[in-house]
Design a protein around this motif. Sequence first.
Motif, PDB file in Angstrom:
ATOM      1  N   GLY A 214      -0.412   1.975  -9.515  1.00 40.47           N
ATOM      2  CA  GLY A 214       0.681   2.413  -8.603  1.00 40.47           C
ATOM      3  C   GLY A 214       0.877   1.288  -7.451  1.00 40.47           C
ATOM      4  O   GLY A 214       1.470   1.411  -5.946  1.00 40.47           O
ATOM      5  N   GLU A 215      -0.031  -0.260  -7.202  1.00 36.23           N
ATOM      6  CA  GLU A 215      -0.252  -0.853  -5.807  1.00 36.23           C
ATOM      7  C   GLU A 215       0.644  -2.081  -6.100  1.00 36.23           C
ATOM      8  O   GLU A 215       0.819  -2.508  -5.624  1.00 36.23           O
ATOM      9  CB  GLU A 215      -1.951  -1.982  -6.127  1.00 36.23           C
ATOM     10  CG  GLU A 215      -1.602  -3.178  -6.827  1.00 36.23           C
ATOM     11  CD  GLU A 215      -1.965  -2.192  -8.561  1.00 36.23           C
ATOM     12  OE1 GLU A 215      -1.825  -3.399  -9.213  1.00 36.23           O
ATOM     13  OE2 GLU A 215      -2.628  -0.440  -8.750  1.00 36.23           O
TER      14      GLU A 215
ATOM     15  N   LEU B  10       4.573   8.828 -11.937  1.00 34.95           N
ATOM     16  CA  LEU B  10       2.915  10.199 -11.770  1.00 34.95           C
ATOM     17  C   LEU B  10       2.050   9.460 -12.984  1.00 34.95           C
ATOM     18  O   LEU B  10       0.285   9.353 -12.354  1.00 34.95           O
ATOM     19  CB  LEU B  10       3.269  11.642 -11.691  1.00 34.95           C
ATOM     20  CG  LEU B  10       3.823  12.497 -10.720  1.00 34.95           C
ATOM     21  CD1 LEU B  10       3.778  13.498 -10.545  1.00 34.95           C
ATOM     22  CD2 LEU B  10       3.280  11.869  -9.004  1.00 34.95           C
TER      23      LEU B  10
ATOM     24  N   THR C 132       6.808   5.906  -4.692  1.00 31.09           N
ATOM     25  CA  THR C 132       8.270   6.901  -4.247  1.00 31.09           C
ATOM     26  C   THR C 132       8.769   6.056  -3.575  1.00 31.09           C
ATOM     27  O   THR C 132       9.816   5.741  -3.630  1.00 31.09           O
ATOM     28  CB  THR C 132       7.266   8.337  -4.785  1.00 31.09           C
ATOM     29  OG1 THR C 132       6.698   8.264  -6.164  1.00 31.09           O
ATOM     30  CG2 THR C 132       9.124   9.318  -3.766  1.00 31.09           C
ATOM     31  N   GLN C 133       7.563   5.840  -2.265  1.00 25.34           N
ATOM     32  CA  GLN C 133       7.893   5.044  -1.405  1.00 25.34           C
ATOM     33  C   GLN C 133       8.124   3.800  -1.433  1.00 25.34           C
ATOM     34  O   GLN C 133       9.503   3.602  -0.285  1.00 25.34           O
ATOM     35  CB  GLN C 133       6.556   5.785  -0.248  1.00 25.34           C
ATOM     36  CG  GLN C 133       6.078   6.860   0.500  1.00 25.34           C
ATOM     37  CD  GLN C 133       4.763   6.524   0.892  1.00 25.34           C
ATOM     38  OE1 GLN C 133       3.963   5.974   0.031  1.00 25.34           O
ATOM     39  NE2 GLN C 133       4.431   7.605   2.382  1.00 25.34           N
TER      40      GLN C 133
ATOM     41  N   ASP D 123       0.991  -1.296   0.057  1.00 24.11           N
ATOM     42  CA  ASP D 123       0.288  -0.206   0.273  1.00 24.11           C
ATOM     43  C   ASP D 123       0.781   1.245   0.107  1.00 24.11           C
ATOM     44  O   ASP D 123       0.250   2.354   0.226  1.00 24.11           O
ATOM     45  CB  ASP D 123      -1.031   0.046   1.190  1.00 24.11           C
ATOM     46  CG  ASP D 123      -0.573   0.229   2.424  1.00 24.11           C
ATOM     47  OD1 ASP D 123       1.047  -0.218   3.043  1.00 24.11           O
ATOM     48  OD2 ASP D 123      -1.190  -0.386   3.489  1.00 24.11           O
TER      49      ASP D 123
ATOM     50  N   SER E 109       3.078   4.445  -1.768  1.00 23.22           N
ATOM     51  CA  SER E 109       3.223   4.855  -3.037  1.00 23.22           C
ATOM     52  C   SER E 109       4.447   4.474  -3.488  1.00 23.22           C
ATOM     53  O   SER E 109       4.940   3.833  -3.210  1.00 23.22           O
ATOM     54  CB  SER E 109       3.191   6.052  -3.690  1.00 23.22           C
ATOM     55  OG  SER E 109       4.667   6.588  -2.416  1.00 23.22           O
TER      56      SER E 109
ATOM     57  N   GLU F  62       0.803   5.811 -11.673  1.00 24.49           N
ATOM     58  CA  GLU F  62      -0.564   5.924 -10.879  1.00 24.49           C
ATOM     59  C   GLU F  62      -1.714   5.806 -11.115  1.00 24.49           C
ATOM     60  O   GLU F  62      -2.407   6.076 -10.521  1.00 24.49           O
ATOM     61  CB  GLU F  62       0.674   6.948  -9.499  1.00 24.49           C
ATOM     62  CG  GLU F  62       2.009   6.246  -8.651  1.00 24.49           C
ATOM     63  CD  GLU F  62       2.119   6.471  -7.432  1.00 24.49           C
ATOM     64  OE1 GLU F  62       2.411   6.014  -6.640  1.00 24.49           O
ATOM     65  OE2 GLU F  62       2.428   7.692  -7.744  1.00 24.49           O
ATOM     66  N   ARG F  63      -1.522   6.980 -12.126  1.00 24.34           N
ATOM     67  CA  ARG F  63      -2.536   7.683 -12.398  1.00 24.34           C
ATOM     68  C   ARG F  63      -3.958   7.020 -12.789  1.00 24.34           C
ATOM     69  O   ARG F  63      -4.796   6.452 -12.708  1.00 24.34           O
ATOM     70  CB  ARG F  63      -2.617   9.175 -12.624  1.00 24.34           C
ATOM     71  CG  ARG F  63      -3.890   9.726 -13.924  1.00 24.34           C
ATOM     72  CD  ARG F  63      -3.918  11.476 -13.652  1.00 24.34           C
ATOM     73  NE  ARG F  63      -3.341  11.316 -15.547  1.00 24.34           N
ATOM     74  CZ  ARG F  63      -1.872  11.172 -15.606  1.00 24.34           C
ATOM     75  NH1 ARG F  63      -0.805  11.999 -14.415  1.00 24.34           N
ATOM     76  NH2 ARG F  63      -1.457  11.036 -16.562  1.00 24.34           N
TER      77      ARG F  63
END
Length: 559
Positions: free
Chosen positions: A483-484, A475, A448-449, A444, A446, A478-479
């Motif tokens: 992103g998962e 980005l 980036t994280q 869960d 992002s 993710e959009r």
Amino acid sequence: MLSDIEIANAATLRPIREVAEQTLGIAAEHLEPYGHFKAKVDIAYLASLADRPLGRLVLVTALSPTPPGEGKTTTTVGLTDALHGLGRRTVACLREPSMGPVFGMKGGAAGGGYSQVVPMTDINLHFTGDFAAIAAANNLLAALIDNHVHHGNELDIDVRSVTWKRVLDVNDRALRQVTVALGGHANGFPREDGFDIVVASELMAIFCLTESWADLKRRIGDIVIGYARAGQPVTARELGADGAMAALLRDALAPNLVQTLEGAPAFVHGGPFANIAHGCSSVMATRAGLRLADIVVTEAGFGADLGAEKFVDIKCRKSGLRPDVAVVVATVRALKYHGGVALADLATEDLGAVEAGMVNLRRHLDNVRDVYGIPCVVAVNRFPTDTDLEVAKVVELVESAGVSAFPASHFADGGVGAQDLAKGVLQVLDEPSPYSFSFTYPDDLSLTQKVEAIATRLYGAGLVTWDARARRRLLRIERDGYGELPVCVAKTQYSFSTDPTLVGAPSGHELHVREVRLSAGAGFVVVVCGDMMTMPGLPKDPSASRIDLADDGTILGLS
């Protein structure tokens, strides 16, 4: 000592039907032989084993690689032979070698010395045709993309956004960037394109993560080839390419069975790059081995910061597989190199450099135990130039870090040279693990994280920076709802940093991301750091110049 290929050519191989029946209990009717000494195992038969309990999984990884090489594949084979010799039903699971490195700088990847999988020449060259099938399917998709645009472009694909490249299994720097469709209207719309090596194709990663024909077709359909002018992703499924591509890969998906020099069974199947992809042999082969044998010994590409991380965070996350123990391969030469000794001086005894280089191995051991939660041992792969004092120093330093170390001479002595290592592995398997298996980051976070977690927890980096274009791409991914997905960091294998000259265990350095790629079918996002390339070039003196064919048909010069 004889060369690798001389040892392989002199070996007496058992018929593969005999190996399958006597070591794994596979009847001849479930094999598709490719000659006398290699075969594919029927997928329907493997599916019938679904209720069998899984054996134990041993992951072979290493400290950060060095130019002399550490012998990870050789250790995987030697350990398999040692366990086999101790009466344990054991199978090795390895990647198929790419002919790019075979004819380039690295040479073959079937092990070495008296710890090899055979037939060595077949495995290192065309083998059972898996890579040719993957190249054909990959290039079919590329052709269908350009054909769709030529015939009206119903999906309104923005040709400037097409990310799907053509591939071939040769190192050829001249093909990294090309212009296609020149020559007028009949040849399509001119655009910039490029070639990757086959093992860098997303299709190779898909091939190694899939577990059935249906799953293969679904994953292929999910491939994002580029974007429409309105901004939405365009998939291989929308192009109608998934069925034909899966058909080309139908037979290739069955695992390849061969043997070691000592007659132990080995699955050699798939071969994704350990940078741009997860660098592990196929899930199909690994799970087959776990259902057929008591112990599976497999390897992950490069060091534990790259291959083992991707084995854990991608292969294990996607498949549910869990390693029971990790073997971290180290050499005296590698420790001296990470301790600051020049390449030309590695044969000179230097206990101080061994101790200085231990910082690299210690960080890998900490990552394996404390981040991945896998108990481990160290295999000290002996080379002729190693002195007894240096080897004893390595054992002392490793044991002071709380890990058992076992010198092994399997390159020269075969399985018997790795018996102490095998007994050490069995001891860990017999004991309750003091660690709890874990991923480097949760789903869960992002994207980036996730990159920051890998960089700080594993690499010792101080910060992560992003090229502006890479940040925009991230980005957008993710959009679009990806992103998962887990992340796959592509960086140099020679250092914890992106600078291959920064040996040892650098800390506080910057991890700069220059490019981001979506591998939606494989199910991960690739972040490219440093100068990583997906189409290598040949060195000034390539291995191809030493490979030859004798008048009697014997292949010479492979290593």
